[in-house]
Design a protein around this motif. Sequence first.
Motif, PDB file in Angstrom:
ATOM      1  N   MET A  51      -0.363  -3.916  10.870  1.00  0.00           N
ATOM      2  CA  MET A  51      -1.335  -3.903   9.583  1.00  0.00           C
ATOM      3  C   MET A  51      -2.379  -2.960   9.808  1.00  0.00           C
ATOM      4  SD  MET A  51      -2.080  -7.882   9.250  1.00  0.00           S
ATOM      5  CE  MET A  51      -3.031  -7.783   7.438  1.00  0.00           C
ATOM      6  N   VAL A  52      -3.024  -2.682  10.864  1.00  0.00           N
ATOM      7  CA  VAL A  52      -3.919  -1.605  11.113  1.00  0.00           C
ATOM      8  C   VAL A  52      -3.256  -0.431  10.809  1.00  0.00           C
ATOM      9  CG1 VAL A  52      -5.673  -0.573  12.877  1.00  0.00           C
ATOM     10  CG2 VAL A  52      -5.343  -3.079  12.603  1.00  0.00           C
ATOM     11  N   GLY A  53      -4.136   0.620  10.192  1.00  0.00           N
ATOM     12  CA  GLY A  53      -3.697   2.041   9.839  1.00  0.00           C
ATOM     13  C   GLY A  53      -2.676   2.166   8.711  1.00  0.00           C
ATOM     14  N   ARG A  54      -2.433   0.935   8.048  1.00  0.00           N
ATOM     15  CA  ARG A  54      -1.749   0.970   6.679  1.00  0.00           C
ATOM     16  C   ARG A  54      -2.637   0.717   5.527  1.00  0.00           C
ATOM     17  NH1 ARG A  54       3.511  -2.955   7.034  1.00  0.00           N
ATOM     18  NH2 ARG A  54       3.567  -1.645   4.932  1.00  0.00           N
ATOM     19  N   VAL A  55      -2.389   1.358   4.295  1.00  0.00           N
ATOM     20  CA  VAL A  55      -3.089   1.136   3.337  1.00  0.00           C
ATOM     21  C   VAL A  55      -2.920  -0.379   2.600  1.00  0.00           C
ATOM     22  CG1 VAL A  55      -3.480   1.597   0.653  1.00  0.00           C
ATOM     23  CG2 VAL A  55      -2.682   3.443   2.180  1.00  0.00           C
ATOM     24  N   VAL A  56      -4.075  -1.030   2.340  1.00  0.00           N
ATOM     25  CA  VAL A  56      -3.984  -2.414   2.066  1.00  0.00           C
ATOM     26  C   VAL A  56      -3.227  -2.750   1.165  1.00  0.00           C
ATOM     27  CG1 VAL A  56      -6.025  -2.230   0.342  1.00  0.00           C
ATOM     28  CG2 VAL A  56      -5.730  -4.417   1.805  1.00  0.00           C
ATOM     29  N   ASP A  57      -2.903  -2.052   0.030  1.00  0.00           N
ATOM     30  CA  ASP A  57      -1.972  -2.650  -1.033  1.00  0.00           C
ATOM     31  C   ASP A  57      -0.524  -2.208  -0.476  1.00  0.00           C
ATOM     32  OD1 ASP A  57      -1.530   0.203  -1.483  1.00  0.00           O
ATOM     33  OD2 ASP A  57      -2.705   0.271  -3.091  1.00  0.00           O
ATOM     34  N   GLU A  58      -0.127  -1.841   0.560  1.00  0.00           N
ATOM     35  CA  GLU A  58       1.272  -1.972   1.164  1.00  0.00           C
ATOM     36  C   GLU A  58       1.431  -3.399   1.783  1.00  0.00           C
ATOM     37  OE1 GLU A  58       1.349   1.341   3.821  1.00  0.00           O
ATOM     38  OE2 GLU A  58       1.721   2.799   2.296  1.00  0.00           O
ATOM     39  N   LEU A  59       0.301  -4.050   2.213  1.00  0.00           N
ATOM     40  CA  LEU A  59       0.542  -5.055   2.968  1.00  0.00           C
ATOM     41  C   LEU A  59       0.209  -6.402   1.819  1.00  0.00           C
ATOM     42  CD1 LEU A  59      -1.912  -4.198   5.928  1.00  0.00           C
ATOM     43  CD2 LEU A  59       0.792  -4.500   5.930  1.00  0.00           C
ATOM     44  N   ILE A  60      -0.614  -6.141   0.884  1.00  0.00           N
ATOM     45  CA  ILE A  60      -1.058  -7.357  -0.071  1.00  0.00           C
ATOM     46  C   ILE A  60      -0.657  -6.742  -1.495  1.00  0.00           C
ATOM     47  CG2 ILE A  60      -2.683  -8.795  -0.896  1.00  0.00           C
ATOM     48  CD1 ILE A  60      -4.073  -8.385   1.940  1.00  0.00           C
ATOM     49  N   GLY A  61       0.260  -7.130  -2.177  1.00  0.00           N
ATOM     50  CA  GLY A  61       0.504  -6.900  -3.534  1.00  0.00           C
ATOM     51  C   GLY A  61      -0.569  -7.777  -4.493  1.00  0.00           C
ATOM     52  N   MET A  62      -0.968  -6.927  -5.161  1.00  0.00           N
ATOM     53  CA  MET A  62      -2.110  -7.276  -6.417  1.00  0.00           C
ATOM     54  C   MET A  62      -1.873  -6.633  -7.681  1.00  0.00           C
ATOM     55  SD  MET A  62      -5.448  -5.408  -4.471  1.00  0.00           S
ATOM     56  CE  MET A  62      -4.976  -6.247  -2.924  1.00  0.00           C
ATOM     57  N   ASP A  63      -2.622  -6.986  -8.634  1.00  0.00           N
ATOM     58  CA  ASP A  63      -2.715  -6.618  -9.974  1.00  0.00           C
ATOM     59  C   ASP A  63      -3.047  -5.084  -9.960  1.00  0.00           C
ATOM     60  OD1 ASP A  63      -4.663  -5.860 -12.565  1.00  0.00           O
ATOM     61  OD2 ASP A  63      -2.855  -6.903 -13.144  1.00  0.00           O
ATOM     62  N   ARG A  64      -2.541  -4.363 -10.773  1.00  0.00           N
ATOM     63  CA  ARG A  64      -2.842  -2.837 -10.819  1.00  0.00           C
ATOM     64  C   ARG A  64      -4.357  -2.430 -10.799  1.00  0.00           C
ATOM     65  NH1 ARG A  64      -0.693   1.635 -15.440  1.00  0.00           N
ATOM     66  NH2 ARG A  64      -1.491   3.449 -14.335  1.00  0.00           N
ATOM     67  N   GLY A  65      -4.964  -3.118 -11.669  1.00  0.00           N
ATOM     68  CA  GLY A  65      -6.416  -3.107 -11.824  1.00  0.00           C
ATOM     69  C   GLY A  65      -7.195  -3.323 -10.548  1.00  0.00           C
ATOM     70  N   TYR A  66      -6.818  -4.396  -9.854  1.00  0.00           N
ATOM     71  CA  TYR A  66      -7.418  -4.660  -8.601  1.00  0.00           C
ATOM     72  C   TYR A  66      -7.079  -3.719  -7.703  1.00  0.00           C
ATOM     73  CZ  TYR A  66      -8.220  -9.376 -10.037  1.00  0.00           C
ATOM     74  OH  TYR A  66      -8.806 -10.559 -10.957  1.00  0.00           O
ATOM     75  N   ARG A  67      -6.034  -3.043  -7.549  1.00  0.00           N
ATOM     76  CA  ARG A  67      -5.375  -2.095  -6.525  1.00  0.00           C
ATOM     77  C   ARG A  67      -5.834  -0.567  -6.896  1.00  0.00           C
ATOM     78  NH1 ARG A  67      -0.415  -2.747  -7.645  1.00  0.00           N
ATOM     79  NH2 ARG A  67      -0.133  -0.891  -9.223  1.00  0.00           N
ATOM     80  N   GLN A  68      -6.376  -0.191  -8.082  1.00  0.00           N
ATOM     81  CA  GLN A  68      -7.312   0.877  -8.589  1.00  0.00           C
ATOM     82  C   GLN A  68      -8.467   0.801  -7.807  1.00  0.00           C
ATOM     83  OE1 GLN A  68      -6.426   1.350 -12.518  1.00  0.00           O
ATOM     84  NE2 GLN A  68      -4.585   2.543 -12.244  1.00  0.00           N
ATOM     85  N   ARG A  69      -9.108  -0.505  -8.007  1.00  0.00           N
ATOM     86  CA  ARG A  69     -10.639  -0.473  -7.890  1.00  0.00           C
ATOM     87  C   ARG A  69     -10.540  -0.601  -6.171  1.00  0.00           C
ATOM     88  NH1 ARG A  69     -12.824  -5.250 -11.369  1.00  0.00           N
ATOM     89  NH2 ARG A  69     -14.554  -4.761 -10.395  1.00  0.00           N
ATOM     90  N   MET A  70      -9.585  -1.365  -5.478  1.00  0.00           N
ATOM     91  CA  MET A  70      -9.708  -1.380  -4.065  1.00  0.00           C
ATOM     92  C   MET A  70      -9.562  -0.082  -3.491  1.00  0.00           C
ATOM     93  SD  MET A  70      -9.597  -4.171  -2.112  1.00  0.00           S
ATOM     94  CE  MET A  70      -8.641  -5.320  -2.999  1.00  0.00           C
ATOM     95  N   ASN A  71      -8.918   1.067  -4.169  1.00  0.00           N
ATOM     96  CA  ASN A  71      -8.519   2.287  -3.509  1.00  0.00           C
ATOM     97  C   ASN A  71      -9.546   3.392  -3.972  1.00  0.00           C
ATOM     98  OD1 ASN A  71      -6.379   1.643  -1.874  1.00  0.00           O
ATOM     99  ND2 ASN A  71      -4.920   1.796  -3.728  1.00  0.00           N
ATOM    100  N   ASP A  72     -10.500   2.769  -4.973  1.00  0.00           N
ATOM    101  CA  ASP A  72     -11.465   4.002  -5.307  1.00  0.00           C
ATOM    102  C   ASP A  72     -12.917   3.702  -4.607  1.00  0.00           C
ATOM    103  OD1 ASP A  72     -13.451   5.358  -6.981  1.00  0.00           O
ATOM    104  OD2 ASP A  72     -12.967   4.074  -8.740  1.00  0.00           O
ATOM    105  N   PRO A  73     -13.278   4.665  -4.014  1.00  0.00           N
ATOM    106  CA  PRO A  73     -14.577   4.729  -3.048  1.00  0.00           C
ATOM    107  C   PRO A  73     -15.812   4.493  -3.932  1.00  0.00           C
ATOM    108  CG  PRO A  73     -13.749   6.883  -3.164  1.00  0.00           C
ATOM    109  CD  PRO A  73     -12.496   5.996  -3.635  1.00  0.00           C
ATOM    110  N   ALA A  74     -15.643   4.771  -5.296  1.00  0.00           N
ATOM    111  CA  ALA A  74     -16.803   4.549  -6.037  1.00  0.00           C
ATOM    112  C   ALA A  74     -17.016   3.163  -6.630  1.00  0.00           C
ATOM    113  CB  ALA A  74     -16.556   5.170  -7.553  1.00  0.00           C
TER     114      ALA A  74
END
Length: 365
Positions: A51-74
């Motif tokens: 798990m460590v070192g991988r992008v979180v949405d590669e491990l946990i599938g989620m709605d596109r909106g959640y995924r975009q916000r998860m990967n957005d540092p803002a």
Amino acid sequence: MSAPTSSIPTFDHDEIIQSHPVATLLIDKGGVVLFVNAAAEQLCNTGRGAMVGRVVDELIGMDRGYRQRMNDPATPALFAHRAEITLGGRRSAFVDMQLVPYGRSGHRILTLVPSQSDADLMGGAIGRSGRAAGAAASMLAHEIKNPLAGIKGAAQLLARKADASGERFTTLICAEVDRITTLIDQMEHFSRGQPIACGPINLYQPIHQAMETARARQFPGIGFVEDFDPSLPMVHGNHDALVQIFLNLITNGCEALGGRDDGILRIATAYRHGLSIDQDDGRGRIALPIEVSVSDNGPGVPADIRGDLFDPFVTTKREGRGLGLALVAKLARDMGGTAQHVRDGDWTRFRVHLPAATARKERAQ
């Protein structure tokens, strides 16, 4: 006048987070996982190393909106009630999801709390799958016992004429028949919820019995590698159930190697600090420090069934019934442990985590 001395004890914060029952992940501003606790490993059915070192949405599938916000540092914070996520590629779950900032480097803490209907995912519980496997075994019990009696009788007749080397195999046949018969008797009680009788067990006795039984099938081109920790304490378990677990995993690994001349089947044991589960039975969190892993360098499990591996009737074998891994998971669960599958590089690993007998004794005092 001297300042009053604080009576508040100090705590190991790393240990607190590691033992916390809520699945917790630390991710950086790009969504890369930096840390996971034991509860997150259990929820995702994936080891920390994978798990460590991988992008979180590669491990946990989620709605596109959640995924975009998860990967957005803002987006430093996110709160979602009963969000649907996907674990292991296919298994869906509903969770309360929270993302909060941590420190000044853009790191964030992600917590996932399963809804009540999905709480059995914590600790590798198999619930419905285990009950179905137990019911299937009960239905088959009568049909299996009759030929077993005939096999044992034939082996006893052969033993009278066998030399020393042949007697070794007839003795193994009789021992396996007795073990399977006892296991079937136990499985008939599973659907009625009766527990397995457990006690202190030397882990290496069932491991070696399972290995000897598997070797007797003479899988060609496979090298067996043992990587054992000689300092392991006694495990809290049941001998016959442990033999069945290890035999199923070893046999599956050998069959997955499919006649390759460079196949490796590795059996390893280790003591793992910090892993514990809460099985919702009122006993609180139970430490599972004893790990047995069975690994092979075969092609691995197809991605489309990895999330359902421990469900009954899920199999890739043409003649398979899909009960082996469901039984592995149920037996591990009934002994207070867990069973997990991970794909680690070129290796397919099945890990069984079990409580130590000493820890169970200390807890009871």
